[in-house]
Design a protein around this motif. Structure first.
Motif, PDB file in Angstrom:
ATOM      1  N   GLY A  49       0.826  -1.206   0.000  1.00  0.00           N
ATOM      2  CA  GLY A  49       0.000   0.000   0.000  1.00  0.00           C
ATOM      3  C   GLY A  49       0.854   1.247   0.000  1.00  0.00           C
ATOM      4  O   GLY A  49       1.972   1.256  -0.508  1.00  0.00           O
ATOM      5  N   VAL A  50       0.326   2.308   0.591  1.00  0.00           N
ATOM      6  CA  VAL A  50       1.073   3.576   0.625  1.00  0.00           C
ATOM      7  C   VAL A  50       1.223   4.012   2.083  1.00  0.00           C
ATOM      8  O   VAL A  50       0.425   3.637   2.933  1.00  0.00           O
ATOM      9  CB  VAL A  50       0.353   4.674  -0.178  1.00  0.00           C
ATOM     10  N   PRO A  51       2.250   4.815   2.391  1.00  0.00           N
ATOM     11  CA  PRO A  51       2.512   5.188   3.775  1.00  0.00           C
ATOM     12  C   PRO A  51       1.297   5.812   4.478  1.00  0.00           C
ATOM     13  O   PRO A  51       1.031   5.520   5.640  1.00  0.00           O
ATOM     14  CB  PRO A  51       3.647   6.212   3.657  1.00  0.00           C
ATOM     15  N   GLY A  52       0.536   6.651   3.794  1.00  0.00           N
ATOM     16  CA  GLY A  52      -0.628   7.317   4.396  1.00  0.00           C
ATOM     17  C   GLY A  52      -1.658   6.313   4.881  1.00  0.00           C
ATOM     18  O   GLY A  52      -2.183   6.406   5.989  1.00  0.00           O
ATOM     19  N   GLN A  53      -1.926   5.320   4.013  1.00  0.00           N
ATOM     20  CA  GLN A  53      -2.928   4.306   4.375  1.00  0.00           C
ATOM     21  C   GLN A  53      -2.421   3.435   5.526  1.00  0.00           C
ATOM     22  O   GLN A  53      -3.184   3.074   6.425  1.00  0.00           O
ATOM     23  CB  GLN A  53      -3.218   3.417   3.160  1.00  0.00           C
ATOM     24  N   ARG A  54      -1.137   3.118   5.529  1.00  0.00           N
ATOM     25  CA  ARG A  54      -0.578   2.293   6.603  1.00  0.00           C
ATOM     26  C   ARG A  54      -0.665   3.030   7.929  1.00  0.00           C
ATOM     27  O   ARG A  54      -1.005   2.460   8.961  1.00  0.00           O
ATOM     28  CB  ARG A  54       0.885   1.945   6.272  1.00  0.00           C
ATOM     29  N   LEU A  55      -0.363   4.336   7.884  1.00  0.00           N
ATOM     30  CA  LEU A  55      -0.408   5.163   9.099  1.00  0.00           C
ATOM     31  C   LEU A  55      -1.830   5.208   9.649  1.00  0.00           C
ATOM     32  O   LEU A  55      -2.058   5.053  10.846  1.00  0.00           O
ATOM     33  CB  LEU A  55       0.079   6.579   8.768  1.00  0.00           C
ATOM     34  N   LEU A  56      -2.800   5.353   8.738  1.00  0.00           N
ATOM     35  CA  LEU A  56      -4.213   5.423   9.145  1.00  0.00           C
ATOM     36  C   LEU A  56      -4.632   4.110   9.809  1.00  0.00           C
ATOM     37  O   LEU A  56      -5.252   4.115  10.879  1.00  0.00           O
ATOM     38  CB  LEU A  56      -5.068   5.711   7.908  1.00  0.00           C
ATOM     39  N   LEU A  57      -4.250   2.991   9.203  1.00  0.00           N
ATOM     40  CA  LEU A  57      -4.611   1.675   9.743  1.00  0.00           C
ATOM     41  C   LEU A  57      -4.009   1.493  11.142  1.00  0.00           C
ATOM     42  O   LEU A  57      -4.676   1.041  12.077  1.00  0.00           O
ATOM     43  CB  LEU A  57      -4.104   0.586   8.788  1.00  0.00           C
ATOM     44  N   ARG A  58      -2.740   1.870  11.288  1.00  0.00           N
ATOM     45  CA  ARG A  58      -2.062   1.717  12.586  1.00  0.00           C
ATOM     46  C   ARG A  58      -2.750   2.562  13.653  1.00  0.00           C
ATOM     47  O   ARG A  58      -2.967   2.124  14.776  1.00  0.00           O
ATOM     48  CB  ARG A  58      -0.586   2.123  12.463  1.00  0.00           C
ATOM     49  N   ARG A  59      -3.101   3.793  13.260  1.00  0.00           N
ATOM     50  CA  ARG A  59      -3.742   4.687  14.231  1.00  0.00           C
ATOM     51  C   ARG A  59      -5.089   4.128  14.688  1.00  0.00           C
ATOM     52  O   ARG A  59      -5.413   4.128  15.866  1.00  0.00           O
ATOM     53  CB  ARG A  59      -3.959   6.071  13.603  1.00  0.00           C
ATOM     54  N   VAL A  60      -5.874   3.637  13.715  1.00  0.00           N
ATOM     55  CA  VAL A  60      -7.210   3.111  14.044  1.00  0.00           C
ATOM     56  C   VAL A  60      -7.065   1.926  15.002  1.00  0.00           C
ATOM     57  O   VAL A  60      -7.766   1.838  16.022  1.00  0.00           O
ATOM     58  CB  VAL A  60      -7.957   2.695  12.747  1.00  0.00           C
ATOM     59  N   VAL A  61      -6.133   1.013  14.692  1.00  0.00           N
ATOM     60  CA  VAL A  61      -5.955  -0.175  15.531  1.00  0.00           C
ATOM     61  C   VAL A  61      -5.467   0.221  16.927  1.00  0.00           C
ATOM     62  O   VAL A  61      -6.005  -0.239  17.943  1.00  0.00           O
ATOM     63  CB  VAL A  61      -4.965  -1.168  14.855  1.00  0.00           C
ATOM     64  N   ARG A  62      -4.514   1.112  17.009  1.00  0.00           N
ATOM     65  CA  ARG A  62      -3.954   1.504  18.311  1.00  0.00           C
ATOM     66  C   ARG A  62      -5.002   2.186  19.173  1.00  0.00           C
ATOM     67  O   ARG A  62      -5.187   1.858  20.351  1.00  0.00           O
ATOM     68  CB  ARG A  62      -2.750   2.431  18.126  1.00  0.00           C
ATOM     69  N   TRP A  63      -5.724   3.155  18.568  1.00  0.00           N
ATOM     70  CA  TRP A  63      -6.731   3.868  19.362  1.00  0.00           C
ATOM     71  C   TRP A  63      -7.894   2.955  19.726  1.00  0.00           C
ATOM     72  O   TRP A  63      -8.454   3.049  20.818  1.00  0.00           O
ATOM     73  CB  TRP A  63      -7.231   5.096  18.599  1.00  0.00           C
ATOM     74  N   GLY A  64      -8.260   2.048  18.840  1.00  0.00           N
ATOM     75  CA  GLY A  64      -9.366   1.122  19.084  1.00  0.00           C
ATOM     76  C   GLY A  64      -9.054   0.213  20.268  1.00  0.00           C
ATOM     77  O   GLY A  64      -9.851   0.065  21.196  1.00  0.00           O
ATOM     78  N   VAL A  65      -7.865  -0.395  20.252  1.00  0.00           N
ATOM     79  CA  VAL A  65      -7.459  -1.316  21.326  1.00  0.00           C
ATOM     80  C   VAL A  65      -7.356  -0.552  22.648  1.00  0.00           C
ATOM     81  O   VAL A  65      -7.854  -1.008  23.697  1.00  0.00           O
ATOM     82  CB  VAL A  65      -6.112  -1.999  20.965  1.00  0.00           C
ATOM     83  N   THR A  66      -6.757   0.623  22.630  1.00  0.00           N
ATOM     84  CA  THR A  66      -6.622   1.421  23.850  1.00  0.00           C
ATOM     85  C   THR A  66      -7.998   1.761  24.419  1.00  0.00           C
ATOM     86  O   THR A  66      -8.243   1.654  25.631  1.00  0.00           O
ATOM     87  CB  THR A  66      -5.837   2.716  23.547  1.00  0.00           C
ATOM     88  N   ALA A  67      -8.928   2.146  23.530  1.00  0.00           N
ATOM     89  CA  ALA A  67     -10.279   2.525  23.981  1.00  0.00           C
ATOM     90  C   ALA A  67     -10.993   1.335  24.605  1.00  0.00           C
ATOM     91  O   ALA A  67     -11.659   1.463  25.641  1.00  0.00           O
ATOM     92  CB  ALA A  67     -11.074   3.080  22.803  1.00  0.00           C
ATOM     93  N   LEU A  68     -10.839   0.155  23.998  1.00  0.00           N
ATOM     94  CA  LEU A  68     -11.494  -1.059  24.517  1.00  0.00           C
ATOM     95  C   LEU A  68     -11.014  -1.377  25.934  1.00  0.00           C
ATOM     96  O   LEU A  68     -11.817  -1.632  26.848  1.00  0.00           O
ATOM     97  CB  LEU A  68     -11.183  -2.235  23.597  1.00  0.00           C
ATOM     98  N   PHE A  69      -9.698  -1.345  26.123  1.00  0.00           N
ATOM     99  CA  PHE A  69      -9.134  -1.671  27.437  1.00  0.00           C
ATOM    100  C   PHE A  69      -9.478  -0.598  28.470  1.00  0.00           C
ATOM    101  O   PHE A  69      -9.699  -0.901  29.640  1.00  0.00           O
ATOM    102  CB  PHE A  69      -7.614  -1.879  27.326  1.00  0.00           C
ATOM    103  N   LEU A  70      -9.549   0.655  28.027  1.00  0.00           N
ATOM    104  CA  LEU A  70      -9.918   1.747  28.936  1.00  0.00           C
ATOM    105  C   LEU A  70     -11.358   1.559  29.416  1.00  0.00           C
ATOM    106  O   LEU A  70     -11.673   1.734  30.602  1.00  0.00           O
ATOM    107  CB  LEU A  70      -9.762   3.090  28.211  1.00  0.00           C
TER     108      LEU A  70
END
Lengths: 286, 263
Positions: A49-70
């Motif tokens: 893919g492209v760096p922008g899309q990879r960054l977006l995917l990483r951000r969504v996963v990181r914030w999603g997991v953090t929110a779930l555990f919080l």
């Protein structure tokens, strides 16, 4: 301060120490897991893919997991998540009305990143602004123009605008409109122009340069020479070709016409009548 | 050292100037007490065969050349080194007239590609600069303008007979063996030779050679096999290695290169 402590101390003191520890462990676990997943994704998606899309995917996963555990941690210490989510819903509507523009920019930013129109370092043209992309943020994209100005373009504007990416493909075509006098031999002009392109090492051999007669102009025959070059050499190639074409035309005696204006006297052969004001020239000298 | 050899190592004293003429390229190297100065210029005539090696010259001659550079290097080197290298991009050539290779047939083509010169000083070994003897025209090799590879365009044609390819001091010869193992004939219009993957060998009076390339077009229709021989072909005679490849072939590189080797 004392009032605050008096108000909230009974609630805090009501939490079992065990639950507090479990909540804390959940938060730490969530943060660690989110960071690990982010790194894993970075490694797995590297080169895809492209760096922008990879960054977006990483951000969504990181914030999603953090929110779930919080959320799980809050649940552990006795917060009613249902109530919290209801309040969050109301809050979202309120924020949505209050910050429509920001929300729109945010959503547009997500779509822009997903669409992969450009990346950091690309040169883009949006409306009358051309510049290098220096940052792609959630709310806006920042460009550096060639005269070194910083331009902020809101994502909402970008998603509605026509964006031209000048650096997407490795090669580009240089289109050069030219004009020669009506008396010139077009076959000789064609040979000369193609020879100029052939001798310039920055001009690509393939795709081959194009010679196009675009029409009979007001002052001469309008032509176009289209030559391909590596995009990083675009300006150098265009300047070199214009210089070499002028030199070749001068050497071959080919005229580049300037605008002509013909005065019509009313008939084909009669000269234009000229009237001297204040006597004929030389009459004063006698 | 054969009469054709312009590469090697030469001693140079302080305030000394050495001058080379390698085909279209004239190069002068001057050693000063605290810096090195380079002057170079290309005549633009790719077929120029003039050759003069490390002749003593003067600063005025160097300064008269079109491009000038000043370099500061570590230590106090007192030798100049010139090494030949192949182009940094694939070299694209055409046969004199496009021809068809019928199923099962094979053909041997000789390709002459221009060289680059690596200028260095020693000891300690420091590379100063790299120059093309002649700057070939850029070209694009690919199925469309949005996918493909940049290369250099050959002004000369690939030949079926070595005798048709004159030996020039600033060019290297590559033998490419093409074999059509498909059921359909294919027309060879252009051939991209992946010269950055090849090494250079000296073949005495025969000039510089690279390893031979074996290219097969197999039955699946896709180009699938590119093999780089260990040495130049026997026709080159006894050879000595001169310079290694610019890029080591990657595991998947031959396949990608092959997808666009013919057009």
């Amino acid at each position: 301060m004392r009032e605050l402590v008096d108000t909230y101390l009974p609630f805090l003191s009501g939490i079992a120490p065990g639950a507090l520890v479990r909540a804390l462990v959940l938060v730490i676990l969530g943060l660690v897991l989110a960071a690990l997943l982010g790194r894993l994704l970075e490694r797995v998606t590297a080169g895809q893919g492209v760096p922008g899309q990879r960054l977006l995917l990483r951000r969504v996963v990181r914030w999603g997991v953090t929110a779930l555990f919080l959320a799980a941690a809050l649940n552990e210490v006795g917060f009613q998540l249902g109530v919290l989510l209801g309040a969050a819903g109301v809050l979202t509507v309120a924020i949505g009305f209050a910050a429509q523009t920001s929300a729109s920019n945010l959503v547009s930013g997500v779509f822009l990143m997903g669409e992969n129109v450009f990346a950091i370092g690309d040169v883009v043209r949006v409306a009358d602004v051309t510049g290098e992309v220096i940052a792609i943020d959630l709310l806006s994209v920042k460009l550096r123009t060639f005269d070194n100005l910083s331009v902020r373009l809101p994502n909402e504007t970008l998603i509605k605008s026509q964006i031209t990416n000048l650096t997407r493909f490795p090669i580009r075509r240089v289109d050069m409109p030219l004009s020669v006098a009506y008396r010139e031999d077009l076959r000789a002009v064609r040979e000369l122009l193609l020879d100029v392109a052939d001798r310039n090492p920055l001009c690509l051999d393939e795709p081959a340069p194009l010679f196009i007669v675009t029409g009979y102009g007001a002052s001469g025959i309008d032509l176009q020479l289209s030559a391909w070059g590596v995009r990083t050499n675009f300006l150098e190639l265009r300047n070199a070709l214009y210089t070499e074409i002028k030199e070749a035309f001068d050497a071959a005696g080919i005229e580049i016409p300037f605008p002509h204006v013909s005065l019509y006297a009313g008939s084909e052969t009669a000269p234009i009548p000229v009237r001297w004001q204040g006597g004929a020239p030389g009459s004063a000298a006698g | 050292m054969s009469a054709q050899q312009w590469w090697g190592t030469w001693p140079i004293g302080v305030d000394g100037v050495l001058d080379w003429r390698i085909g279209p390229l004239e190069l002068a190297v001057e050693r000063r007490a605290t810096e090195w100065r380079l002057g170079f210029e290309s005549s633009g005539d790719a077929l120029d065969t003039l050759l003069s090696v490390a002749e003593k010259s003067d600063p005025a001659r160097r300064e008269a050349l079109g491009t000038q550079e000043r370099l500061i290097v570590p230590g106090e080197p007192d030798h100049v080194t010139l090494t030949p290298a192949l182009a940094d991009r694939p070299f694209v050539v055409r046969p004199e007239h496009p021809f068809v290779i019928t199923p099962g047939a094979s053909v041997e083509l000789f390709v002459s590609s221009p060289l680059w010169v690596r200028i260095g000083v020693a000891p300690p070994v420091t590379e100063l600069r790299e120059l093309p003897v002649f700057r070939p025209s850029d070209t694009w090799f690919g199925p469309a303008t949005i996918s493909g590879e940049l290369g250099y365009a050959g002004r000369t044609h690939c030949r079926m007979r070595l005798a048709d390819l004159p030996v020039r001091p600033h060019r290297a010869i590559t033998l490419v063996r093409l074999r059509n193992r498909t059921e359909a004939p294919f027309q060879l219009q252009r051939l991209s030779v992946p010269v950055p993957l090849l090494s250079l060998f000296e073949a005495g009076q025969g000039g510089l050679w690279t390893q031979a390339l074996e290219v097969e077009r197999d039955g699946s229709g896709a180009l699938s096999k590119l093999e780089v021989d260990a040495t130049p072909p026997a026709i080159a005679g006894p050879v000595e290695p001169v310079a290694g490849p610019r890029r080591e072939p990657q595991r998947d590189h031959p396949f990608r290169a092959l997808e666009g080797l013919f057009q």
